[in-house]
Design a protein around this motif. Sequence first.
Motif, short mmCIF file in Angstrom:
data_model
loop_
_atom_site.label_atom_id
_atom_site.label_comp_id
_atom_site.label_asym_id
_atom_site.label_seq_id
_atom_site.Cartn_x
_atom_site.Cartn_y
_atom_site.Cartn_z
N ASN A 165 0.83 -1.21 0.00
CA ASN A 165 0.00 0.00 0.00
C ASN A 165 0.86 1.26 0.00
O ASN A 165 0.52 2.26 0.64
N SER A 166 1.96 1.20 -0.73
CA SER A 166 2.89 2.33 -0.82
C SER A 166 3.39 2.40 -2.25
O SER A 166 3.57 1.37 -2.91
N PRO A 167 3.65 3.58 -2.75
CA PRO A 167 4.08 3.72 -4.15
C PRO A 167 5.53 3.28 -4.35
O PRO A 167 6.31 3.16 -3.40
N ASP A 168 5.87 3.05 -5.61
CA ASP A 168 7.27 2.80 -5.95
C ASP A 168 8.11 3.97 -5.45
O ASP A 168 7.70 5.13 -5.49
N GLY A 169 9.28 3.63 -4.99
CA GLY A 169 10.19 4.66 -4.48
C GLY A 169 10.25 4.71 -2.97
O GLY A 169 11.25 5.15 -2.41
N VAL A 170 9.17 4.26 -2.31
CA VAL A 170 9.19 4.20 -0.84
C VAL A 170 8.84 2.80 -0.33
O VAL A 170 9.12 2.48 0.83
N ARG A 171 8.23 1.98 -1.18
CA ARG A 171 7.87 0.63 -0.74
C ARG A 171 9.12 -0.23 -0.66
O ARG A 171 9.97 -0.21 -1.56
N ASP A 172 9.28 -1.00 0.42
CA ASP A 172 10.42 -1.89 0.54
C ASP A 172 10.00 -3.33 0.33
O ASP A 172 8.81 -3.64 0.20
N ASP A 173 10.97 -4.23 0.28
CA ASP A 173 10.72 -5.65 0.18
C ASP A 173 10.62 -6.25 1.57
O ASP A 173 11.39 -5.88 2.46
N THR A 174 9.70 -7.15 1.77
CA THR A 174 9.44 -7.68 3.11
C THR A 174 10.71 -8.22 3.75
O THR A 174 11.11 -7.79 4.85
N GLU A 175 11.36 -9.16 3.10
CA GLU A 175 12.54 -9.80 3.69
C GLU A 175 13.72 -8.84 3.74
O GLU A 175 14.40 -8.74 4.77
N GLN A 176 13.96 -8.12 2.65
CA GLN A 176 15.12 -7.23 2.63
C GLN A 176 14.97 -6.10 3.63
O GLN A 176 15.95 -5.67 4.25
N GLY A 177 13.75 -5.62 3.82
CA GLY A 177 13.53 -4.55 4.80
C GLY A 177 13.92 -4.99 6.20
O GLY A 177 14.49 -4.21 6.98
#
Length: 430
Positions: A165-177
Amino acid sequence: MKIYRSALLRFAPDGSPVYDSDGLLAVAPDAKGQERVVAAGSWQALQAQYVNQPGAALIDLPGRLIAPGFVDMHIHYPQTDVIGAPADGLLPWLEHYTFPHESRFHDRAYADSVATFFLDELLRNGVTTSLTFATSHPASVDAIMHASQQRGMRMMAGKVLQDRNSPDGVRDDTEQGLIDTENLIERWHGVDRLGYAITPRFAPTSTPEQLRGAGELAAKYKDVWVHSHVSENLDEIRWVRQLYPQARSYLDVYNGFGLMRERAVYAHCIWLDDTDRALMRETRTAAAISPTSNLFLSSGYFDYLKADAAGLMYGLASDVGGGMSFSPFRTMQAAYIVGREQHSKAGLSLKPAHLWWQHTAGAARALGLEGVIGNLQPGCEADFVVINPACTPLLARKTQQTASLDELLFAMIVLGDDRLIEQTIVSQAK
Protein backbone atom coordinates in the motif's frame (compact mmCIF):
# COMPACT_ATOMS: atom_id res chain seq x y z
CA MET A 1 34.05 21.84 35.82
CA LYS A 2 31.73 24.54 34.50
CA ILE A 3 29.58 26.48 36.95
CA TYR A 4 26.53 28.25 35.50
CA ARG A 5 24.68 30.92 37.45
CA SER A 6 21.16 31.82 36.35
CA ALA A 7 17.56 31.00 37.15
CA LEU A 8 17.25 27.21 37.08
CA LEU A 9 14.36 24.83 36.27
CA ARG A 10 14.34 21.08 36.78
CA PHE A 11 11.84 18.42 37.90
CA ALA A 12 11.34 16.19 40.93
CA PRO A 13 10.66 12.46 40.40
CA ASP A 14 6.90 13.06 40.74
CA GLY A 15 7.02 15.59 37.88
CA SER A 16 6.65 18.69 40.03
CA PRO A 17 8.87 21.63 39.06
CA VAL A 18 11.90 22.64 41.11
CA TYR A 19 12.88 26.26 40.54
CA ASP A 20 15.62 28.55 41.80
CA SER A 21 15.42 32.19 40.80
CA ASP A 22 19.15 32.42 41.53
CA GLY A 23 20.48 28.97 40.74
CA LEU A 24 23.73 27.09 40.26
CA LEU A 25 24.31 24.31 37.76
CA ALA A 26 27.64 22.46 37.97
CA VAL A 27 28.63 20.33 34.97
CA ALA A 28 31.72 18.13 34.61
CA PRO A 29 32.88 15.20 32.44
CA ASP A 30 32.57 11.69 33.83
CA ALA A 31 35.24 8.98 33.48
CA LYS A 32 34.27 8.48 29.83
CA GLY A 33 34.33 12.18 29.06
CA GLN A 34 30.52 12.55 28.99
CA GLU A 35 29.44 15.81 30.55
CA ARG A 36 26.95 15.31 33.35
CA VAL A 37 25.21 17.37 35.98
CA VAL A 38 27.21 17.32 39.21
CA ALA A 39 25.03 19.68 41.23
CA ALA A 40 21.92 21.79 40.77
CA GLY A 41 20.28 24.08 43.30
CA SER A 42 20.30 27.53 44.80
CA TRP A 43 23.38 29.67 44.34
CA GLN A 44 23.44 30.58 48.00
CA ALA A 45 23.46 26.94 49.12
CA LEU A 46 26.01 25.59 46.63
CA GLN A 47 28.38 28.34 45.56
CA ALA A 48 30.87 27.95 48.43
CA GLN A 49 31.28 24.23 47.65
CA TYR A 50 31.68 24.48 43.88
CA VAL A 51 32.83 27.91 42.75
CA ASN A 52 36.20 27.68 44.51
CA GLN A 53 37.13 24.26 43.20
CA PRO A 54 40.44 24.26 41.26
CA GLY A 55 39.84 24.77 37.55
CA ALA A 56 36.17 25.63 37.90
CA ALA A 57 34.97 28.08 35.22
CA LEU A 58 32.14 30.41 36.21
CA ILE A 59 29.61 31.34 33.52
CA ASP A 60 27.29 34.07 34.78
CA LEU A 61 23.99 34.43 32.88
CA PRO A 62 21.99 37.23 34.51
CA GLY A 63 18.36 37.48 33.46
CA ARG A 64 18.45 34.03 31.87
CA LEU A 65 16.78 30.70 32.67
CA ILE A 66 18.56 27.36 32.33
CA ALA A 67 16.16 24.47 31.69
CA PRO A 68 16.48 20.87 30.45
CA GLY A 69 16.89 20.39 26.73
CA PHE A 70 13.57 19.57 25.07
CA VAL A 71 12.78 16.00 24.04
CA ASP A 72 10.71 15.47 20.87
CA MET A 73 9.05 12.06 21.07
CA HIS A 74 7.95 11.80 17.43
CA ILE A 75 9.24 13.60 14.36
CA HIS A 76 9.99 12.80 10.69
CA TYR A 77 13.28 14.26 9.54
CA PRO A 78 12.59 13.49 5.85
CA GLN A 79 9.46 15.64 6.07
CA THR A 80 11.38 18.81 6.87
CA ASP A 81 10.35 20.26 3.51
CA VAL A 82 6.77 18.99 3.74
CA ILE A 83 5.77 21.41 6.52
CA GLY A 84 2.92 23.62 5.41
CA ALA A 85 1.78 21.44 2.49
CA PRO A 86 -2.01 21.81 2.09
CA ALA A 87 -4.12 18.66 2.12
CA ASP A 88 -7.65 17.46 2.90
CA GLY A 89 -6.48 15.01 5.56
CA LEU A 90 -3.87 12.47 6.57
CA LEU A 91 -4.18 9.96 3.72
CA PRO A 92 -4.31 12.54 0.87
CA TRP A 93 -1.40 14.39 2.51
CA LEU A 94 0.70 11.20 2.49
CA GLU A 95 -0.18 10.45 -1.12
CA HIS A 96 0.38 13.88 -2.63
CA TYR A 97 3.27 15.26 -0.58
CA THR A 98 4.96 12.89 1.84
CA PHE A 99 5.59 9.80 -0.26
CA PRO A 100 6.89 11.70 -3.32
CA HIS A 101 9.29 13.65 -1.15
CA GLU A 102 10.50 10.65 0.84
CA SER A 103 11.33 8.79 -2.38
CA ARG A 104 14.35 11.11 -2.80
CA PHE A 105 16.12 9.71 0.26
CA HIS A 106 17.70 6.79 -1.59
CA ASP A 107 20.34 9.40 -2.48
CA ARG A 108 22.77 9.62 0.44
CA ALA A 109 23.99 13.08 -0.53
CA TYR A 110 20.44 14.38 -0.51
CA ALA A 111 19.69 12.65 2.80
CA ASP A 112 22.84 14.17 4.31
CA SER A 113 21.79 17.67 3.26
CA VAL A 114 18.34 17.33 4.85
CA ALA A 115 19.73 15.69 8.01
CA THR A 116 22.17 18.56 8.49
CA PHE A 117 19.45 21.19 8.17
CA PHE A 118 17.04 19.18 10.33
CA LEU A 119 19.45 18.81 13.26
CA ASP A 120 20.50 22.44 13.08
CA GLU A 121 16.83 23.37 13.26
CA LEU A 122 16.23 21.10 16.25
CA LEU A 123 19.14 22.65 18.14
CA ARG A 124 18.08 26.17 17.18
CA ASN A 125 14.74 25.43 18.80
CA GLY A 126 16.24 23.89 21.95
CA VAL A 127 15.54 20.23 21.12
CA THR A 128 18.42 18.04 22.25
CA THR A 129 16.89 14.55 21.84
CA SER A 130 14.37 13.16 19.37
CA LEU A 131 12.79 9.89 18.32
CA THR A 132 12.87 10.23 14.57
CA PHE A 133 11.43 8.52 11.53
CA ALA A 134 13.82 8.13 8.61
CA THR A 135 12.52 6.66 5.31
CA SER A 136 12.48 3.13 3.90
CA HIS A 137 16.00 3.68 2.53
CA PRO A 138 18.95 2.54 4.70
CA ALA A 139 20.92 5.57 3.47
CA SER A 140 18.43 7.83 5.24
CA VAL A 141 19.29 6.20 8.59
CA ASP A 142 23.02 6.40 7.97
CA ALA A 143 22.63 10.11 7.19
CA ILE A 144 20.74 11.07 10.37
CA MET A 145 22.88 8.89 12.62
CA HIS A 146 26.14 10.22 11.22
CA ALA A 147 25.01 13.84 11.48
CA SER A 148 23.77 13.32 15.07
CA GLN A 149 27.02 11.63 16.03
CA GLN A 150 28.99 14.60 14.71
CA ARG A 151 26.99 16.95 16.94
CA GLY A 152 27.14 14.71 20.01
CA MET A 153 23.35 14.53 20.13
CA ARG A 154 21.25 11.76 21.65
CA MET A 155 19.18 10.43 18.76
CA MET A 156 16.91 7.44 18.19
CA ALA A 157 15.98 6.73 14.58
CA GLY A 158 15.08 3.88 12.27
CA LYS A 159 14.44 2.74 8.73
CA VAL A 160 10.75 2.76 7.84
CA LEU A 161 9.20 -0.63 7.12
CA GLN A 162 6.45 -0.42 4.47
CA ASP A 163 6.08 -3.34 2.08
CA ARG A 164 2.54 -2.72 0.77
CA ASN A 165 0.00 0.00 0.00
CA SER A 166 2.89 2.33 -0.82
CA PRO A 167 4.08 3.72 -4.15
CA ASP A 168 7.27 2.80 -5.95
CA GLY A 169 10.19 4.66 -4.48
CA VAL A 170 9.19 4.20 -0.84
CA ARG A 171 7.87 0.63 -0.74
CA ASP A 172 10.42 -1.89 0.54
CA ASP A 173 10.72 -5.65 0.18
CA THR A 174 9.44 -7.68 3.11
CA GLU A 175 12.54 -9.80 3.69
CA GLN A 176 15.12 -7.23 2.63
CA GLY A 177 13.53 -4.55 4.80
CA LEU A 178 13.97 -6.76 7.86
CA ILE A 179 17.54 -7.65 6.89
CA ASP A 180 18.34 -3.97 6.46
CA THR A 181 16.77 -3.21 9.85
CA GLU A 182 18.93 -5.76 11.65
CA ASN A 183 22.06 -4.57 9.86
CA LEU A 184 21.30 -0.99 10.91
CA ILE A 185 20.70 -2.06 14.52
CA GLU A 186 24.13 -3.72 14.56
CA ARG A 187 25.74 -0.69 12.93
CA TRP A 188 24.26 2.12 15.04
CA HIS A 189 22.47 1.04 18.21
CA GLY A 190 24.41 1.98 21.32
CA VAL A 191 27.14 3.82 19.42
CA ASP A 192 27.97 7.02 21.33
CA ARG A 193 24.57 8.60 22.10
CA LEU A 194 22.65 6.85 19.30
CA GLY A 195 19.82 4.35 19.53
CA TYR A 196 17.89 2.39 16.95
CA ALA A 197 14.10 2.30 16.57
CA ILE A 198 12.31 -0.51 14.73
CA THR A 199 9.92 1.57 12.62
CA PRO A 200 6.88 0.14 10.85
CA ARG A 201 5.28 3.19 9.24
CA PHE A 202 1.80 2.15 10.32
CA ALA A 203 -0.19 -1.05 10.13
CA PRO A 204 -1.80 -0.40 6.70
CA THR A 205 1.58 -0.22 4.94
CA SER A 206 3.02 -3.42 6.39
CA THR A 207 2.02 -6.99 5.63
CA PRO A 208 1.49 -9.39 8.52
CA GLU A 209 4.79 -11.02 7.55
CA GLN A 210 6.66 -7.75 7.92
CA LEU A 211 5.07 -6.90 11.28
CA ARG A 212 5.79 -10.43 12.50
CA GLY A 213 9.44 -10.00 11.53
CA ALA A 214 9.57 -6.61 13.24
CA GLY A 215 8.20 -8.19 16.41
CA GLU A 216 10.85 -10.91 16.26
CA LEU A 217 13.56 -8.26 16.02
CA ALA A 218 11.97 -6.36 18.92
CA ALA A 219 12.17 -9.55 21.02
CA LYS A 220 15.77 -10.22 20.00
CA TYR A 221 17.00 -6.65 20.61
CA LYS A 222 15.19 -5.75 23.80
CA ASP A 223 16.82 -2.37 24.39
CA VAL A 224 16.04 -0.87 20.98
CA TRP A 225 12.95 1.25 20.53
CA VAL A 226 9.77 0.48 18.58
CA HIS A 227 8.23 3.49 16.85
CA SER A 228 5.04 3.75 14.81
CA HIS A 229 1.63 5.42 14.50
CA VAL A 230 -1.75 4.34 15.83
CA SER A 231 -5.34 5.60 15.86
CA GLU A 232 -4.66 9.01 14.35
CA ASN A 233 -7.46 9.27 11.82
CA LEU A 234 -10.90 7.67 11.47
CA ASP A 235 -10.39 6.81 7.80
CA GLU A 236 -7.12 5.14 8.74
CA ILE A 237 -8.86 3.11 11.46
CA ARG A 238 -11.49 1.87 9.01
CA TRP A 239 -8.69 0.85 6.65
CA VAL A 240 -6.91 -1.10 9.39
CA ARG A 241 -10.15 -2.87 10.28
CA GLN A 242 -10.43 -4.09 6.68
CA LEU A 243 -6.80 -5.22 6.52
CA TYR A 244 -6.66 -6.85 9.97
CA PRO A 245 -10.22 -7.99 10.71
CA GLN A 246 -9.05 -10.48 13.34
CA ALA A 247 -7.62 -7.74 15.58
CA ARG A 248 -9.77 -6.33 18.38
CA SER A 249 -8.56 -2.79 17.62
CA TYR A 250 -5.94 -0.89 15.63
CA LEU A 251 -3.60 -0.99 18.63
CA ASP A 252 -4.21 -4.71 19.04
CA VAL A 253 -2.65 -5.28 15.61
CA TYR A 254 0.73 -4.26 17.01
CA ASN A 255 0.20 -6.21 20.22
CA GLY A 256 -0.50 -9.36 18.23
CA PHE A 257 2.91 -9.11 16.61
CA GLY A 258 4.89 -8.44 19.80
CA LEU A 259 5.39 -4.73 19.16
CA MET A 260 4.13 -3.40 22.49
CA ARG A 261 6.65 -3.25 25.30
CA GLU A 262 8.86 -0.84 27.23
CA ARG A 263 10.53 1.56 24.79
CA ALA A 264 7.66 1.16 22.32
CA VAL A 265 6.26 4.56 21.34
CA TYR A 266 3.11 5.13 19.28
CA ALA A 267 2.31 8.54 17.89
CA HIS A 268 -1.14 10.14 18.24
CA CYS A 269 -3.23 7.56 20.18
CA ILE A 270 -6.34 9.68 19.65
CA TRP A 271 -9.10 7.15 19.04
CA LEU A 272 -8.24 4.60 21.73
CA ASP A 273 -10.75 2.94 24.04
CA ASP A 274 -10.31 2.00 27.70
CA THR A 275 -9.09 -1.50 26.83
CA ASP A 276 -6.41 -0.02 24.57
CA ARG A 277 -5.25 2.35 27.28
CA ALA A 278 -5.08 -0.45 29.84
CA LEU A 279 -3.01 -2.49 27.39
CA MET A 280 -0.58 0.39 26.94
CA ARG A 281 -0.21 0.76 30.70
CA GLU A 282 0.33 -2.97 31.23
CA THR A 283 2.95 -3.24 28.49
CA ARG A 284 4.62 0.10 29.42
CA THR A 285 4.02 1.32 25.89
CA ALA A 286 4.06 5.13 25.57
CA ALA A 287 2.06 7.68 23.60
CA ALA A 288 3.61 10.57 21.68
CA ILE A 289 1.18 13.51 21.65
CA SER A 290 1.33 15.66 18.51
CA PRO A 291 -1.16 18.50 18.96
CA THR A 292 -0.10 20.81 16.12
CA SER A 293 -0.21 17.92 13.66
CA ASN A 294 -3.61 16.77 14.94
CA LEU A 295 -4.98 20.29 14.55
CA PHE A 296 -3.42 20.73 11.10
CA LEU A 297 -4.80 17.45 9.75
CA SER A 298 -8.09 17.64 11.73
CA SER A 299 -7.39 14.20 13.15
CA GLY A 300 -8.88 14.71 16.62
CA TYR A 301 -7.60 15.37 20.13
CA PHE A 302 -5.56 13.28 22.53
CA ASP A 303 -7.63 12.59 25.64
CA TYR A 304 -5.53 13.71 28.61
CA LEU A 305 -8.19 12.94 31.19
CA LYS A 306 -8.60 9.31 30.13
CA ALA A 307 -4.85 8.88 29.66
CA ASP A 308 -4.17 10.06 33.19
CA ALA A 309 -6.96 7.92 34.60
CA ALA A 310 -5.43 4.88 32.87
CA GLY A 311 -1.90 5.65 34.08
CA LEU A 312 -0.56 6.07 30.54
CA MET A 313 3.00 7.24 29.89
CA TYR A 314 3.16 10.06 27.37
CA GLY A 315 5.11 13.06 26.17
CA LEU A 316 4.92 15.81 23.58
CA ALA A 317 6.05 15.67 19.97
CA SER A 318 6.20 18.10 17.07
CA ASP A 319 5.42 15.48 14.35
CA VAL A 320 7.12 17.62 11.70
CA GLY A 321 6.10 17.69 8.84
CA GLY A 322 2.43 17.13 9.73
CA GLY A 323 3.25 19.26 12.73
CA MET A 324 3.44 22.97 12.06
CA SER A 325 6.65 23.92 13.85
CA PHE A 326 9.92 22.64 15.26
CA SER A 327 9.40 24.90 18.28
CA PRO A 328 8.50 23.20 21.59
CA PHE A 329 6.73 26.41 22.56
CA ARG A 330 4.33 26.05 19.62
CA THR A 331 3.74 22.42 20.59
CA MET A 332 3.04 23.34 24.22
CA GLN A 333 0.69 26.13 23.10
CA ALA A 334 -1.33 23.65 21.04
CA ALA A 335 -1.32 21.07 23.85
CA TYR A 336 -2.72 23.68 26.21
CA ILE A 337 -5.54 24.51 23.77
CA VAL A 338 -6.41 20.83 23.28
CA GLY A 339 -6.17 20.10 27.01
CA ARG A 340 -8.19 23.18 27.87
CA GLU A 341 -10.99 22.09 25.56
CA GLN A 342 -11.27 18.80 27.46
CA HIS A 343 -10.43 19.94 30.97
CA SER A 344 -12.73 22.96 30.92
CA LYS A 345 -15.69 20.60 31.16
CA ALA A 346 -14.27 19.47 34.49
CA GLY A 347 -13.25 22.97 35.55
CA LEU A 348 -9.56 22.19 35.01
CA SER A 349 -6.70 23.06 32.66
CA LEU A 350 -3.21 21.74 32.01
CA LYS A 351 -0.69 23.46 34.28
CA PRO A 352 2.23 25.27 32.61
CA ALA A 353 4.83 23.24 34.50
CA HIS A 354 3.10 20.02 33.46
CA LEU A 355 3.19 21.08 29.81
CA TRP A 356 6.92 21.77 30.18
CA TRP A 357 7.41 18.40 31.92
CA GLN A 358 5.68 16.64 29.01
CA HIS A 359 8.38 17.98 26.67
CA THR A 360 11.35 17.21 28.96
CA ALA A 361 11.41 14.84 31.95
CA GLY A 362 8.03 13.29 31.16
CA ALA A 363 9.07 12.51 27.59
CA ALA A 364 12.34 11.04 28.89
CA ARG A 365 10.41 8.75 31.23
CA ALA A 366 8.12 7.63 28.40
CA LEU A 367 11.19 6.82 26.29
CA GLY A 368 12.76 4.74 29.05
CA LEU A 369 15.44 7.38 29.63
CA GLU A 370 14.37 8.82 32.97
CA GLY A 371 17.39 10.11 34.90
CA VAL A 372 19.44 10.18 31.69
CA ILE A 373 18.00 13.09 29.71
CA GLY A 374 15.17 15.62 30.05
CA ASN A 375 16.19 16.82 33.50
CA LEU A 376 18.97 18.62 35.35
CA GLN A 377 19.24 16.49 38.46
CA PRO A 378 22.72 15.18 39.44
CA GLY A 379 23.80 12.34 37.16
CA CYS A 380 21.79 13.45 34.13
CA GLU A 381 23.54 14.06 30.86
CA ALA A 382 24.14 17.79 30.56
CA ASP A 383 21.73 18.68 27.75
CA PHE A 384 20.19 22.06 28.47
CA VAL A 385 18.99 25.34 27.04
CA VAL A 386 19.68 28.91 28.02
CA ILE A 387 16.44 30.87 27.68
CA ASN A 388 16.10 34.63 27.47
CA PRO A 389 12.64 35.50 28.82
CA ALA A 390 13.08 39.07 27.53
CA CYS A 391 13.91 38.07 23.95
CA THR A 392 11.11 40.20 22.46
CA PRO A 393 9.62 43.48 23.67
CA LEU A 394 6.29 41.82 24.48
CA LEU A 395 7.91 38.94 26.37
CA ALA A 396 10.16 41.35 28.24
CA ARG A 397 7.16 43.41 29.30
CA LYS A 398 5.11 40.36 30.24
CA THR A 399 7.75 38.35 32.10
CA GLN A 400 8.82 41.36 34.17
CA GLN A 401 5.31 41.36 35.64
CA THR A 402 5.08 37.65 36.48
CA ALA A 403 4.76 36.84 40.17
CA SER A 404 5.09 33.02 40.12
CA LEU A 405 6.78 30.21 38.23
CA ASP A 406 3.47 29.23 36.61
CA GLU A 407 3.00 32.78 35.32
CA LEU A 408 6.57 32.88 33.95
CA LEU A 409 6.33 29.51 32.20
CA PHE A 410 2.88 30.23 30.82
CA ALA A 411 3.96 33.59 29.41
CA MET A 412 6.74 31.86 27.50
CA ILE A 413 4.46 29.03 26.33
CA VAL A 414 1.82 31.43 25.00
CA LEU A 415 4.12 34.13 23.58
CA GLY A 416 7.27 32.17 22.83
CA ASP A 417 9.01 30.65 19.83
CA ASP A 418 12.57 29.90 18.76
CA ARG A 419 13.72 33.39 19.75
CA LEU A 420 13.55 32.36 23.41
CA ILE A 421 16.42 29.90 22.89
CA GLU A 422 19.67 31.80 23.36
CA GLN A 423 21.91 28.71 23.56
CA THR A 424 21.47 24.95 23.22
CA ILE A 425 24.14 22.88 24.91
CA VAL A 426 24.49 19.11 24.45
CA SER A 427 26.42 16.70 26.64
CA GLN A 428 28.99 15.59 24.12
CA ALA A 429 31.65 13.07 25.09
CA LYS A 430 35.07 14.64 24.53
